[in-house]
Design a protein around this motif. Structure first.
Motif, PDB file in Angstrom:
ATOM      1  N   ILE A  45       0.859  -1.179   0.000  1.00  0.00           N
ATOM      2  CA  ILE A  45       0.000   0.000   0.000  1.00  0.00           C
ATOM      3  C   ILE A  45       0.897   1.232   0.000  1.00  0.00           C
ATOM      4  O   ILE A  45       2.022   1.198   0.509  1.00  0.00           O
ATOM      5  CB  ILE A  45      -0.971   0.022   1.193  1.00  0.00           C
ATOM      6  N   LEU A  46       0.393   2.293  -0.581  1.00  0.00           N
ATOM      7  CA  LEU A  46       1.133   3.547  -0.609  1.00  0.00           C
ATOM      8  C   LEU A  46       0.541   4.472   0.446  1.00  0.00           C
ATOM      9  O   LEU A  46      -0.670   4.704   0.456  1.00  0.00           O
ATOM     10  CB  LEU A  46       1.033   4.194  -1.996  1.00  0.00           C
ATOM     11  N   VAL A  47       1.388   4.938   1.340  1.00  0.00           N
ATOM     12  CA  VAL A  47       0.950   5.841   2.407  1.00  0.00           C
ATOM     13  C   VAL A  47       1.750   7.138   2.326  1.00  0.00           C
ATOM     14  O   VAL A  47       2.847   7.166   1.772  1.00  0.00           O
ATOM     15  CB  VAL A  47       1.112   5.193   3.806  1.00  0.00           C
ATOM     16  N   LYS A  48       1.161   8.202   2.857  1.00  0.00           N
ATOM     17  CA  LYS A  48       1.845   9.500   2.894  1.00  0.00           C
ATOM     18  C   LYS A  48       1.972   9.932   4.346  1.00  0.00           C
ATOM     19  O   LYS A  48       1.041   9.811   5.129  1.00  0.00           O
ATOM     20  CB  LYS A  48       1.066  10.541   2.103  1.00  0.00           C
ATOM     21  N   VAL A  68       1.653   7.757  12.050  1.00  0.00           N
ATOM     22  CA  VAL A  68       2.807   7.855  11.166  1.00  0.00           C
ATOM     23  C   VAL A  68       2.398   8.335   9.778  1.00  0.00           C
ATOM     24  O   VAL A  68       3.017   9.237   9.215  1.00  0.00           O
ATOM     25  CB  VAL A  68       3.519   6.483  11.055  1.00  0.00           C
ATOM     26  N   SER A  69       1.359   7.720   9.217  1.00  0.00           N
ATOM     27  CA  SER A  69       1.001   8.031   7.840  1.00  0.00           C
ATOM     28  C   SER A  69      -0.464   7.700   7.572  1.00  0.00           C
ATOM     29  O   SER A  69      -1.140   7.096   8.398  1.00  0.00           O
ATOM     30  CB  SER A  69       1.904   7.266   6.869  1.00  0.00           C
ATOM     31  N   LYS A  70      -0.909   8.101   6.388  1.00  0.00           N
ATOM     32  CA  LYS A  70      -2.295   7.889   5.971  1.00  0.00           C
ATOM     33  C   LYS A  70      -2.297   7.188   4.621  1.00  0.00           C
ATOM     34  O   LYS A  70      -1.518   7.522   3.730  1.00  0.00           O
ATOM     35  CB  LYS A  70      -2.991   9.248   5.875  1.00  0.00           C
ATOM     36  N   TYR A  71      -3.173   6.227   4.480  1.00  0.00           N
ATOM     37  CA  TYR A  71      -3.310   5.445   3.242  1.00  0.00           C
ATOM     38  C   TYR A  71      -3.815   6.347   2.112  1.00  0.00           C
ATOM     39  O   TYR A  71      -4.737   7.119   2.284  1.00  0.00           O
ATOM     40  CB  TYR A  71      -4.273   4.294   3.513  1.00  0.00           C
ATOM     41  N   THR A  72      -3.175   6.225   0.940  1.00  0.00           N
ATOM     42  CA  THR A  72      -3.520   7.078  -0.208  1.00  0.00           C
ATOM     43  C   THR A  72      -4.584   6.482  -1.116  1.00  0.00           C
ATOM     44  O   THR A  72      -5.080   7.161  -1.999  1.00  0.00           O
ATOM     45  CB  THR A  72      -2.275   7.351  -1.064  1.00  0.00           C
ATOM     46  N   GLY A  73      -4.887   5.207  -0.933  1.00  0.00           N
ATOM     47  CA  GLY A  73      -5.859   4.557  -1.805  1.00  0.00           C
ATOM     48  C   GLY A  73      -5.209   3.710  -2.887  1.00  0.00           C
ATOM     49  O   GLY A  73      -5.878   3.043  -3.658  1.00  0.00           O
TER      50      GLY A  73
END
Length: 194
Positions: free
Chosen positions: A64-67, A128-133
């Motif tokens: 998954i890509l997180v920001k 830490v981060s949030k999922y970008t979808g």
């Protein structure tokens, strides 16, 4: 003539893609080696899903890509966040409720595939981060392997070998074209001398 231009454009595109792949793989390997964590690029980080707690949103073994989250006040119910647990492990679950406690917003989280919400509330400093979808199913197995010495070698050597092989084929085609033109010119000279 048109066919040669098309072939040349395709050849240039392939060269560019191979070079970009080599550069990207090198950056990913260097980033993960320096940080000792998953690969990161431009504030985005790839996380490997290690459990099925978020099925069907993403499966075990997915990437998954997180920001990175700079402002936790922007997190709302329904967001999927990655946070540190007390044991320093990272967990990625959905925010099911924002709870105000002593003037601080805490987050109640839950894995989509779990029956109950997580026991502990998540404080802003643990986020830490949030999922970008963005998800790539099963690619996490490859990324985990990339952290090993053999994986690093494969990520750096394979694109390099592909680039060298492509350069060899291009060089060989250029030599053949030069030989063909030379032969053609020699035949024209012979015809002129007759």
């Amino acid at each position: 003539m048109r066919k040669k231009n098309t072939i040349k454009r395709i050849s240039n595109l392939i060269s560019t893609l191979l070079i970009l792949t080599l550069i990207a793989m090198t950056l990913i390997v260097i980033s993960s080696r320096i940080s000792g964590d998953e690969p990161q690029l431009f504030g985005y980080q790839f996380k490997t899903v290690l459990s099925g707690s978020m099925d069907p949103e993403f499966s075990t073994g997915s990437i998954i890509l997180v920001k990175r989250v700079n402002n936790t006040n922007a997190i709302i119910k329904g967001d999927i966040i990655t946070f540190k647990q007390a044991d320093k492990n990272l967990v990625t679950h959905r925010v099911v409720e924002a709870v105000k406690k002593d003037g601080v917003t805490l987050y109640r989280t839950k894995g989509d595939n779990n029956e109950n919400a997580d026991m502990s509330l998540v404080s802003p400093e643990k986020v830490v981060s949030k999922y970008t979808g963005f998800t790539v199913p099963y690619a996490g197995y490859l990324v985990n392997h990339a952290g090993s010495p053999i994986g690093v070698a494969i990520l750096l050597i394979v694109p390099g070998l592909l680039l060298l092989g492509y350069a060899f084929l291009t060089f060989r085609a250029t030599i053949k074209e030069i030989e063909s033109r030379t032969k053609s010119l020699n035949l024209q000279l012979e015809d002129l001398q007759k």
